[in-house]
Design a protein around this motif. Structure first.
Motif, PDB file in Angstrom:
ATOM      1  N   LYS A 178       0.811  -1.223   0.000  1.00  0.00           N
ATOM      2  CA  LYS A 178       0.000   0.000   0.000  1.00  0.00           C
ATOM      3  C   LYS A 178       0.841   1.268   0.000  1.00  0.00           C
ATOM      4  O   LYS A 178       0.349   2.336  -0.355  1.00  0.00           O
ATOM      5  N   ASP A 237      -6.317  -8.036  -4.658  1.00  0.00           N
ATOM      6  CA  ASP A 237      -7.346  -7.045  -4.357  1.00  0.00           C
ATOM      7  C   ASP A 237      -6.733  -5.661  -4.132  1.00  0.00           C
ATOM      8  O   ASP A 237      -7.293  -4.645  -4.564  1.00  0.00           O
ATOM      9  N   GLN A 238      -5.582  -5.613  -3.466  1.00  0.00           N
ATOM     10  CA  GLN A 238      -4.944  -4.330  -3.219  1.00  0.00           C
ATOM     11  C   GLN A 238      -4.516  -3.672  -4.523  1.00  0.00           C
ATOM     12  O   GLN A 238      -4.680  -2.452  -4.716  1.00  0.00           O
ATOM     13  N   ARG A 241      -7.657  -2.283  -6.156  1.00  0.00           N
ATOM     14  CA  ARG A 241      -8.151  -1.084  -5.466  1.00  0.00           C
ATOM     15  C   ARG A 241      -7.333   0.144  -5.851  1.00  0.00           C
ATOM     16  O   ARG A 241      -7.872   1.219  -6.114  1.00  0.00           O
ATOM     17  N   ASP A 242      -6.015  -0.023  -5.879  1.00  0.00           N
ATOM     18  CA  ASP A 242      -5.154   1.105  -6.225  1.00  0.00           C
ATOM     19  C   ASP A 242      -5.390   1.573  -7.661  1.00  0.00           C
ATOM     20  O   ASP A 242      -5.330   2.763  -7.953  1.00  0.00           O
ATOM     21  N   TYR A 287     -13.634  -4.069  -8.585  1.00  0.00           N
ATOM     22  CA  TYR A 287     -13.028  -2.740  -8.490  1.00  0.00           C
ATOM     23  C   TYR A 287     -13.006  -2.013  -9.831  1.00  0.00           C
ATOM     24  O   TYR A 287     -11.977  -1.504 -10.275  1.00  0.00           O
TER      25      TYR A 287
END
Length: 319
Positions: A178, A237-238, A241-242, A287
């Motif tokens: 992140k 998933d991260q 999302r980004d 997303y």
């Protein structure tokens, strides 16, 4: 278009005993000035284990890094820069990408993919930057003493072939960290022209490199243990999302042959591939469709052979 092509030996550290990476590079040149030009994209291909003594002409041809670089340019267009990177260390025939994936054992098999310290992205930026420096000693990057005009750094496409897929997995894990998207750090140097040149041709920091990636290609990847494909839902998933937050997009293409995907002695390869594809598809839908995934199966009706494992490099559809 005119090009500079050749083989480079690149060490991450200045020590004389430091291992060297063999890098085949193909740079776009300006046809008028014969200087390094800004490419439309950068393509980096990570090779796998060594295969020698087969007597098979197709395998021999597709084992040569220079030939792979030429194939990449033919598929992606004359305006790209291409690099083909071999592991710096081999244990017998086994490629050991320890600088990229620190958890690998002596056979190059990873225990897991840990983004801590960003080893893969940091190593890639250093290797490519040093290869540019080497070429600068023989090909000028300036015309009449003027630096290349500042412009946006080209996007990056990454290819992992066979065990080279471990490097791709590590980069995805680092991309999912992140902290990557918080800010793009700026590399500084006493030579401002060098910074400007690198920023035009290739990203100058690990953060800007990670942000430049727009395609991942898994090319018939496989291991003799689990870990050929990243199957971490949280990481996928991260990334998705980004992409939505930063209004960006990313494409994954999983290329395979019966040699890997239909190996009854290594069923985990197909299982991991299916798992990653589901994770990518689900995250893309969840997303905003910024993350795209496709899979392509080659030589589907043929019996598994080592030759098809290499011929996928010639046959893969990158469109």
């Amino acid at each position: 278009m005119d090009r500079w092509t050749g083989i480079l030996k690149v060490a991450l550290n200045p020590s004389n005993s430091a291992p060297h990476f063999k890098v085949a590079a193909s740079f776009l040149l300006s046809p008028a000035s014969k200087t390094l030009a800004v490419p439309s994209m950068n393509a980096i291909f990570f090779k796998g284990d060594r295969v020698q003594g087969t007597g098979n002409q197709a395998i021999d041809r597709l084992s040569e890094s220079e030939n792979i670089a030429e194939i990449l340019v033919s598929k992606l267009g004359d305006s790209v820069n291409a690099w083909v990177v071999e592991a710096s260390t081999f244990h017998g025939p086994f490629a050991v990408f320890k600088e990229f994936v620190p958890t690998v054992n002596s056979r190059g098999e990873p225990k897991h993919y840990d983004p801590d310290g960003f080893p893969a992205s940091s190593s890639i930026v250093r290797i490519i930057s040093k290869s540019i420096d080497q070429v600068r000693s023989t090909v000028s990057v300036y015309k009449n003493g003027s630096p290349i005009p500042e412009m946006r750094t080209p996007k990056t496409a990454l290819f992992g072939f066979s065990k080279g897929g471990t490097v791709i997995n590590q980069i995805v894990a680092e991309l999912a960290n992140k902290n990557v998207m918080d800010a793009v750090t700026v590399t500084t140097t006493s030579d401002s022209q060098t910074v400007q040149t690198r920023n035009s041709i290739f990203p100058a920091s690990k953060d800007s490199f990670l942000r430049s990636i727009f395609e991942f290609h898994y090319v018939d990847v496989g291991l003799n243990c689990r870990g050929a494909y990243l199957t971490d839902r949280a990481a996928v998933d991260q990334v998705a999302r980004d992409l939505m937050i930063y209004n960006s997009s990313l494409r994954f293409v999983l290329h395979g042959t019966p040699r890997q995907w239909c190996d009854l002695n290594r069923p985990w390869i197909r299982e991991e591939k299916d798992s990653l594809f589901r994770l990518l598809r689900d995250a893309g839908e969840k997303y905003g469709g910024r993350l795209q995934a496709s899979e392509r199966f080659y030589f589907a009706d043929a019996q598994p052979t080592l030759q098809m494992h290499f011929e996928i490099i010639d046959s893969m559809d990158v469109g």
